[in-house]
Design a protein around this motif. Structure first.
Motif, mmCIF file in Angstrom:
data_model
loop_
_atom_site.group_PDB
_atom_site.id
_atom_site.type_symbol
_atom_site.label_atom_id
_atom_site.label_comp_id
_atom_site.label_asym_id
_atom_site.label_seq_id
_atom_site.Cartn_x
_atom_site.Cartn_y
_atom_site.Cartn_z
ATOM 1 N N LYS A 253 -59.150 4.822 27.648
ATOM 2 C CA LYS A 253 -59.652 4.928 26.493
ATOM 3 C C LYS A 253 -60.284 3.790 26.065
ATOM 4 O O LYS A 253 -60.290 3.331 24.770
ATOM 5 C CB LYS A 253 -58.703 5.561 25.619
ATOM 6 N N ASN A 254 -61.013 3.088 27.012
ATOM 7 C CA ASN A 254 -61.499 1.721 26.494
ATOM 8 C C ASN A 254 -60.488 0.643 26.520
ATOM 9 O O ASN A 254 -61.128 -0.501 26.870
ATOM 10 C CB ASN A 254 -62.411 1.773 25.361
ATOM 11 N N MET A 255 -59.575 0.987 26.058
ATOM 12 C CA MET A 255 -58.480 -0.206 26.030
ATOM 13 C C MET A 255 -57.044 0.035 26.443
ATOM 14 O O MET A 255 -56.300 -0.903 26.867
ATOM 15 C CB MET A 255 -58.272 -0.690 24.683
ATOM 16 N N TYR A 256 -56.814 1.308 26.692
ATOM 17 C CA TYR A 256 -55.456 1.663 27.451
ATOM 18 C C TYR A 256 -55.795 3.102 28.291
ATOM 19 O O TYR A 256 -56.639 3.722 28.337
ATOM 20 C CB TYR A 256 -54.490 2.088 26.276
ATOM 21 N N LEU A 257 -54.660 3.205 29.238
ATOM 22 C CA LEU A 257 -54.878 3.999 30.194
ATOM 23 C C LEU A 257 -53.879 5.295 29.535
ATOM 24 O O LEU A 257 -52.622 5.170 29.422
ATOM 25 C CB LEU A 257 -54.246 3.646 31.637
ATOM 26 N N ASP A 258 -54.604 6.417 29.482
ATOM 27 C CA ASP A 258 -53.950 7.688 29.053
ATOM 28 C C ASP A 258 -53.277 8.309 30.252
ATOM 29 O O ASP A 258 -53.774 8.946 30.869
ATOM 30 C CB ASP A 258 -54.934 8.447 28.353
ATOM 31 N N LEU A 259 -51.652 8.255 30.089
ATOM 32 C CA LEU A 259 -51.120 8.773 31.255
ATOM 33 C C LEU A 259 -49.984 9.906 30.652
ATOM 34 O O LEU A 259 -48.938 10.208 31.260
ATOM 35 C CB LEU A 259 -50.357 8.006 31.929
ATOM 36 N N THR A 260 -50.372 10.733 29.533
ATOM 37 C CA THR A 260 -49.631 11.939 29.035
ATOM 38 C C THR A 260 -49.954 13.060 29.904
ATOM 39 O O THR A 260 -51.155 13.091 30.612
ATOM 40 C CB THR A 260 -50.217 12.025 27.564
ATOM 41 N N VAL A 261 -49.211 13.944 29.727
ATOM 42 C CA VAL A 261 -49.433 15.253 30.367
ATOM 43 C C VAL A 261 -50.692 15.847 29.964
ATOM 44 O O VAL A 261 -51.406 16.448 30.736
ATOM 45 C CB VAL A 261 -48.289 16.250 30.146
ATOM 46 N N THR A 262 -50.843 15.726 28.538
ATOM 47 C CA THR A 262 -52.235 16.295 28.015
ATOM 48 C C THR A 262 -53.596 15.705 28.178
ATOM 49 O O THR A 262 -54.481 15.842 27.435
ATOM 50 C CB THR A 262 -51.898 16.645 26.692
ATOM 51 N N ALA A 263 -53.333 14.511 28.974
ATOM 52 C CA ALA A 263 -54.676 13.867 29.036
ATOM 53 C C ALA A 263 -55.707 14.616 29.716
ATOM 54 O O ALA A 263 -55.578 15.237 30.461
ATOM 55 C CB ALA A 263 -54.299 12.303 29.948
ATOM 56 N N GLY A 264 -56.851 14.517 29.013
ATOM 57 C CA GLY A 264 -58.153 15.340 29.565
ATOM 58 C C GLY A 264 -58.237 16.671 29.043
ATOM 59 O O GLY A 264 -59.125 17.147 29.019
ATOM 60 N N ALA A 265 -57.221 17.160 28.161
ATOM 61 C CA ALA A 265 -57.199 18.332 27.432
ATOM 62 C C ALA A 265 -58.258 18.457 26.486
ATOM 63 O O ALA A 265 -58.700 17.568 25.755
ATOM 64 C CB ALA A 265 -55.801 18.782 26.745
ATOM 65 N N LYS A 266 -59.390 19.557 26.535
ATOM 66 C CA LYS A 266 -60.359 19.735 25.602
ATOM 67 C C LYS A 266 -59.839 20.294 24.151
ATOM 68 O O LYS A 266 -60.393 20.102 23.018
ATOM 69 C CB LYS A 266 -61.471 20.345 26.188
ATOM 70 N N GLU A 267 -59.074 21.445 24.350
ATOM 71 C CA GLU A 267 -58.677 22.241 23.131
ATOM 72 C C GLU A 267 -57.389 22.100 22.840
ATOM 73 O O GLU A 267 -57.181 22.181 21.410
ATOM 74 C CB GLU A 267 -59.107 23.604 23.514
ATOM 75 N N TYR A 268 -56.391 21.936 23.657
ATOM 76 C CA TYR A 268 -54.989 21.805 23.191
ATOM 77 C C TYR A 268 -54.735 20.589 22.380
ATOM 78 O O TYR A 268 -55.054 19.382 23.069
ATOM 79 C CB TYR A 268 -54.152 21.949 24.289
#
Length: 344
Positions: free
Chosen positions: A111-126
């Motif tokens: 996300k420009n400054m940190y790496l998103d490694l959550t289970v919901t990373a990339g979710a569009k609606e949830y």
């Protein structure tokens, strides 16, 4: 989730009493043992048939990239992630890279400054919300104020201050020098930056669930080139679903965090999973009841602080032991506690 384990041959070392000249009320309930020995080949890389097309690189960077792949893991299936991007382990290199799980095919990006490694990373609606105690620290205002007045109030409860707390933690972490350290629930990176600047560890990961805390951490980092170029990564993740391979981490730090976790038992079980045998977990938190808390005030104190999980000294030790950690030790001042335990 885990059962208590018997002690092992390698364990922690004692804190030196000279570190606490101003805190005569500290008490220690166990002894440390000789430090771990780390070999020079700490992070052997693995090449599997399924990853043959994952990266295009020359042989000079193969070992470095393979280490980074083996450290980060998919939070869904815990398989090592494949990385595409510039080499190196620092904030700019990591956030310019893309990661993908070679088992479940899920992709993770920065996300420009940190790496998103959550289970919901990339979710569009949830969208997933955590309890009030967790959501509070996702607020931009609270994230901005954390090192600008909020954290300073902790000294009223007996916290000795960031510099002294860092020295205390470093003593506990001496057996893990040269290894990988994860600062979970790092907030604005107050201690992550100290660990990185100390050059004591081969890799430091500043990890938090709050996007705004990680943005504040990045704001502090980018004004200091020595930290920006250090072996430091910013990662968004859930402490109850840590994105690391099992047995890949040497040290885990959780500063003023335990009381904020929705499920402390799940979190400590995860910490146990990612630690290497002999790895060290150090945390600080507020005690629910301390020796200095008047008996008449104890019920009111708990009612006021009901949005958080505050524990007694005995409960914290029992929690660590029930999650499979051994060699528990702690130091207490007023409502402040620093505790440590070890992976068998």
């Amino acid at each position: 989730m885990a059962i208590a384990s018997s002690s092992c041959s390698s364990s922690l070392r004692p804190l030196h009493h000279s570190l606490f000249p101003k805190y005569p009320s500290f008490s220690c309930n166990s002894q440390f043992r000789p430090p771990l020995q780390f070999s020079s080949l700490r992070f052997p890389f693995r090449i599997r048939a399924s990853s043959a097309t994952a990266l295009e690189q020359d042989t000079s960077t193969l070992h470095q990239d393979a280490f980074e792949v083996d450290l980060f893991a998919c939070p869904i299936c815990y398989e090592p992630l494949i990385r595409k991007g510039p080499p190196g382990f620092n904030v700019p290199a990591i956030y310019r890279s893309g990661f993908k799980c070679k088992k479940c095919n899920k992709s993770f990006s920065s996300k420009n400054m940190y790496l998103d490694l959550t289970v919901t990373a990339g979710a569009k609606e949830y969208t997933e919300y955590k309890p009030v105690g967790t959501e509070l620290f996702r607020s931009p205002l609270v994230s901005f104020l954390y090192e600008r007045g909020w954290r300073q109030n902790f000294n009223r409860s007996g916290f000795p201050g960031p510099d002294e707390e860092f020295k205390m933690a470093q003593e506990y972490f001496k057996p893990a020098e040269g290894g990988v350290l994860v600062d979970v629930s790092c907030g604005s990176g107050l201690f992550s930056r100290k660990f990185a600047k100390s050059e004591t560890y081969s890799r430091v990961i500043a990890l938090d669930f709050s996007e705004n805390m990680l943005r504040q951490c990045y704001d502090f980092i980018k004004i200091d080139n020595t930290i920006l170029a250090a072996n430091l990564a910013l990662v968004r993740a859930d402490v109850s679903r840590l994105p690391f391979s099992s047995g890949s981490v040497d040290a885990v730090h959780a500063g003023a965090a335990l009381h904020c976790w929705p499920s402390p038992s799940n979190a400590i079980a995860e910490i146990n999973r990612i630690l290497r045998s002999g790895g060290i977990f150090v945390g600080t938190t507020f005690l629910r009841v301390s020796a200095s808390t008047p008996a008449i005030m104890r019920p009111f104190r708990q009612r006021i602080l009901q949005n958080y999980n505050y524990f007694t000294e005995v409960e914290i030790e029992d929690l660590c032991t029930s999650c499979g950690l051994v060699n528990y030790t702690s130091k207490v001042q007023q409502s402040f506690i620093m505790f440590s335990a070890q992976k068998p």
